[in-house]
Design a protein around this motif. Sequence first.
Motif, mmCIF file in Angstrom:
data_model
loop_
_atom_site.group_PDB
_atom_site.id
_atom_site.type_symbol
_atom_site.label_atom_id
_atom_site.label_comp_id
_atom_site.label_asym_id
_atom_site.label_seq_id
_atom_site.Cartn_x
_atom_site.Cartn_y
_atom_site.Cartn_z
ATOM 1 N N LEU A 10 72.864 -27.771 0.532
ATOM 2 C CA LEU A 10 72.020 -28.525 -0.391
ATOM 3 C C LEU A 10 70.980 -27.636 -1.046
ATOM 4 N N GLY A 11 70.551 -26.586 -0.344
ATOM 5 C CA GLY A 11 69.592 -25.649 -0.930
ATOM 6 C C GLY A 11 70.189 -24.928 -2.122
ATOM 7 N N VAL A 18 68.687 -26.740 -10.752
ATOM 8 C CA VAL A 18 67.477 -26.350 -11.486
ATOM 9 C C VAL A 18 67.829 -25.358 -12.592
ATOM 10 N N ASP A 19 68.689 -24.403 -12.276
ATOM 11 C CA ASP A 19 69.083 -23.412 -13.279
ATOM 12 C C ASP A 19 69.829 -24.072 -14.441
ATOM 13 N N ASP A 229 77.028 -26.766 -5.000
ATOM 14 C CA ASP A 229 76.545 -25.643 -4.193
ATOM 15 C C ASP A 229 77.385 -24.381 -4.382
ATOM 16 N N ASP A 230 78.410 -24.437 -5.223
ATOM 17 C CA ASP A 230 79.325 -23.316 -5.436
ATOM 18 C C ASP A 230 78.991 -22.657 -6.774
ATOM 19 N N ARG A 231 78.153 -21.646 -6.740
ATOM 20 C CA ARG A 231 77.661 -21.036 -7.977
ATOM 21 C C ARG A 231 78.795 -20.377 -8.763
ATOM 22 N N ASP A 232 79.766 -19.772 -8.059
ATOM 23 C CA ASP A 232 80.868 -19.115 -8.752
ATOM 24 C C ASP A 232 81.740 -20.138 -9.480
#
Length: 352
Positions: A10-11, A18-19, A229-232
Amino acid sequence: MTPLRIPRDLGAARVNLVDKVRRRPLADLRPMPREVVRENERFTLYRYDRADGVRPHGKPLFLTPPLAAPALAFDLRRGCSVAEYFVDQGRDVYLVDYGPVNFGHRALGIEHWVDKLLPEALAEASVDSGGQDLHMAGWSLGGIFTMFTAAARQDLPVASVTAVASPFDLRQVPLLALARPVDRVLGGLVGPTYRALGGVPAPLTKWGFQLSAADKYLTKPISMLTHADDRDFLAQLEAVDRFMSSMYAYPGRTFGQLYHVIMRTNEFATGTMQLGGRPVRLADIDVPVLVVAGLNDTLAPLPAVEHLLDLVTGAPRTQLLQAPGGHLGVLTGRAAGRTTWPGMQGFFTTVD
């Protein structure tokens, strides 16, 4: 039914959210460093810079894009770039970029690319590389152009030819089967419309590409939430969005030729195309051929793509590579670095 994925970190999901809200880029969209080898009114030929600390080896790679779709498909984003991968393998990599299409290109047909543009760009790349033969690799229509170029000109400096997600038997494309009844009713309007416009406008080419993967576009908001949560994963979506927003128009005469082949004759499936007043036969290709098919590709499904192997009867070697991904994903999806690109590199190395 497969249960929905629930974000575990979740972090990370909060940071990514936010980004996105603040419009901070998640994908590294910097292009790979490259130099202009040749630039004229028809194309720009690029050579990518060699990677630091990597010993150059193997024959160079020449990348051929389709029409309408931008050449940045070969350099989608850092970490997920065809050009970056092969540069890191030690190959010199060249890219021909046709640039955007405008009304002035309306009279250009397929023979323009097969007989003039690609042979000229390939010859320039060979001279720049010290006279070497090159591995030609094209995606989608670029793969079709690549094959017919090699068939039409056996004198070109070609080491091998690769077609990625290039459908040759168009009767095997379900989306086109759905379109043919509509064509029988409205087909008479197509010719006058594209001739009046000089081609097919970029928004329509974008819509057509999206239609081929409609399920992904419809479920995109859900995918973004479940992979928050998966930035890629989110970076890949961002890079694909940029690609889709950069679509070009189709030149009128080329579109007319393709429309006739797709809706009426299925001429590609015969292995012979009438270009410039003479037949060009894929059976005349006399270099190794690699065919790459995406296992989830609705625009170029496996039966439509692998049919090419039945047509290149003069090739000394042929190989079929099946890899996960849709029409764009098989070329430059997140799995391509483990599947498509190593398979291509293995083929090129064997030919070398």
